[in-house]
Each structure stands twice: as C-alpha cells, then as structure tokens.
Motif scaffolding. Structure first.
Motif, PDB file in Angstrom:
ATOM      1  N   ASP A 188     -48.869  89.909  58.208  1.00  0.00           N
ATOM      2  CA  ASP A 188     -48.033  88.943  58.914  1.00  0.00           C
ATOM      3  C   ASP A 188     -48.467  88.786  60.361  1.00  0.00           C
ATOM      4  O   ASP A 188     -48.776  89.766  61.039  1.00  0.00           O
ATOM      5  CB  ASP A 188     -46.558  89.375  58.895  1.00  0.00           C
ATOM      6  CG  ASP A 188     -45.938  89.187  57.519  1.00  0.00           C
ATOM      7  OD1 ASP A 188     -46.600  88.577  56.660  1.00  0.00           O
ATOM      8  OD2 ASP A 188     -44.806  89.647  57.314  1.00  0.00           O
ATOM      9  N   ARG A 215     -47.641  84.286  57.156  1.00  0.00           N
ATOM     10  CA  ARG A 215     -47.962  85.387  56.238  1.00  0.00           C
ATOM     11  C   ARG A 215     -49.266  85.082  55.508  1.00  0.00           C
ATOM     12  O   ARG A 215     -49.422  84.035  54.888  1.00  0.00           O
ATOM     13  CB  ARG A 215     -46.834  85.581  55.234  1.00  0.00           C
ATOM     14  CG  ARG A 215     -47.148  86.581  54.127  1.00  0.00           C
ATOM     15  CD  ARG A 215     -45.896  87.090  53.468  1.00  0.00           C
ATOM     16  NE  ARG A 215     -45.141  87.933  54.379  1.00  0.00           N
ATOM     17  CZ  ARG A 215     -43.940  88.448  54.081  1.00  0.00           C
ATOM     18  NH1 ARG A 215     -43.382  88.192  52.927  1.00  0.00           N
ATOM     19  NH2 ARG A 215     -43.318  89.217  54.951  1.00  0.00           N
ATOM     20  N   VAL A 234     -43.363  82.994  62.064  1.00  0.00           N
ATOM     21  CA  VAL A 234     -44.052  84.012  61.279  1.00  0.00           C
ATOM     22  C   VAL A 234     -44.997  83.333  60.291  1.00  0.00           C
ATOM     23  O   VAL A 234     -44.597  82.430  59.560  1.00  0.00           O
ATOM     24  CB  VAL A 234     -43.058  84.899  60.503  1.00  0.00           C
ATOM     25  CG1 VAL A 234     -43.788  86.006  59.753  1.00  0.00           C
ATOM     26  CG2 VAL A 234     -42.018  85.490  61.446  1.00  0.00           C
ATOM     27  N   CYS A 244     -38.077  90.833  60.839  1.00  0.00           N
ATOM     28  CA  CYS A 244     -38.831  89.838  61.610  1.00  0.00           C
ATOM     29  C   CYS A 244     -38.554  89.957  63.105  1.00  0.00           C
ATOM     30  O   CYS A 244     -39.474  89.922  63.918  1.00  0.00           O
ATOM     31  CB  CYS A 244     -38.486  88.431  61.136  1.00  0.00           C
ATOM     32  SG  CYS A 244     -39.087  88.070  59.485  1.00  0.00           S
TER      33      CYS A 244
END
Length: 213
Positions: A190, A68, A66, A119
């Motif tokens: 994200d 951001r 991930v 997530c």
C-alpha cells in the motif's frame, strides 16, 4: 640464535603493517558510513519532528489517499479521507471525513474507529502530539531513521516493523510535513499519499458539518 633473531622481526613487521592497514580501512569505512547514513535514534527523532510541527501550526488539513498494489501488480484505488487537525493540548481535535461518513475525535471521544485505524494510522506522525490519542505502540515499533534527499528536497525516512510487514514514512525536513507513507505485507503493498496540505483555520467548516447531524 642469530637466524631466530632475524626471523622474528620478519614475521612481526608484516603483521604490524597488516594491522595498521586494517585499522585505517575500518576507520575510513566507518567515517564514510557516518557521512552517508548517520545513525539517528528513530523514536527521539520522530518525537522531536512531530512536536516541532505541532508547535509551528495550530491547524493542519490534508487529503489522504491510498493506492494498493495487488499481486497482479495492478494499482487499485483504496480508501480516501479528508483530515482536519487542531492542536490545542487537551482541547485538540481531529476531524475525519470519507465517502460515507464523518466523525470527530476529542478528549471526550478519543477512539478512532477500528474500521479506519489501519489507514489513518499512516498519518500518526500528526497524531503523536495529541495527548489523548495513544500512539505509544506505534512509537515502539520504529526501527530506523535516515536523513536523505529526494532531488533538492531533504527528508527524514522512518521505518517501522508492523504486523505482517513493514511500514515507512517520509517526513519533509524543512516543513516537517508527511510526504508519503507505505505499508508492505505478505499480501499487498500500500502507498499512502498526502495532498492539499493546508494550515488554515477550519473550525467553521467542521462546525457546519457537525451541525447537520
């Protein structure tokens, strides 16, 4: 009387011509739009692609990372997961491992911890075929599906209305694999990326990890 007869055709004929051109233009634009961006019902398309993937593969594993994008436009590293999935109906299994711990989701233990769900829900394309993981709320939030091409790679792009923002998923049209996902909110943007996708049997690896507990 003669003048009236002449005036009426002079008024009606231009109106007919304008109407004909308007209809032709409307048909042309509709045809162009259908060729460029055909409407695809998002929930049925998502279900068929997800089920087709599960039918072709008993195992799939990948690394989920991930990134951001903060308000300062700086990319920050977020959570990272190793995910292993086995498709076997009611005996399906999902194994998660992050930097701190690991856990297995099965029919006997179907809950994905709330700490991880935000997530991992970006990978729900892979979770949909598993009967004991409830993905119906996410399916209902799908708003559109468009078939497009990225370079030479055809893909399906799904968009979804989520809490505080929008999410989208890019699914490879040839391999049915999830290429990329994103989640835009009022506070952040994200980007979820899927690396090292494999279809090998990972049962031995999962067993070796779980035996250490």
């Amino acid at each position: 009387m003669t003048k009236t007869k002449l005036i009426i055709p002079l008024i009606i004929i231009p109106m007919i011509i304008l109407l004909m051109f308007s209809c032709i233009d409307s048909i042309s634009r509709t045809k162009d739009q259908s060729n460029y961006e055909p409407y695809i019902k998002p929930d049925s398309a998502f279900m068929s692609k997800s089920l087709a993937f599960a039918e072709e593969h008993q195992w799939v594993s990948f690394h989920l990372s991930v990134l951001r994008l903060e308000e300062s436009n700086m990319l920050q590293d977020g959570p990272a997961y190793d995910v292993i999935i086995k498709y076997n109906g009611e005996n399906s299994m999902v194994f998660f491992c992050d930097n701190f711990n690991h856990f297995v989701v099965t029919k006997e233990n179907p809950e994905i911890r709330s700490l991880h769900w935000d997530c991992l829900s970006m990978a729900w394309f892979y979770f949909y075929p598993i009967p004991f993981i409830d993905t119906k709320p996410y399916l209902k939030m799908l708003t559109s599906c468009k078939r497009d091409i990225d370079g030479t790679t055809p893909y399906f792009r799904f968009q979804s209305d989520w809490a505080m923002g929008q999410a989208d998923f890019m699914v490879n049209a040839d391999t049915f694999t999830l290429c990329r996902a994103g989640h835009k909110t009022y506070f952040w943007n994200d980007l979820y990326r899927f690396h090292d996708i494999s279809f090998e049997d990972r049962q031995h690896y999962v067993d070796s990890i779980m035996e250490k507990d």
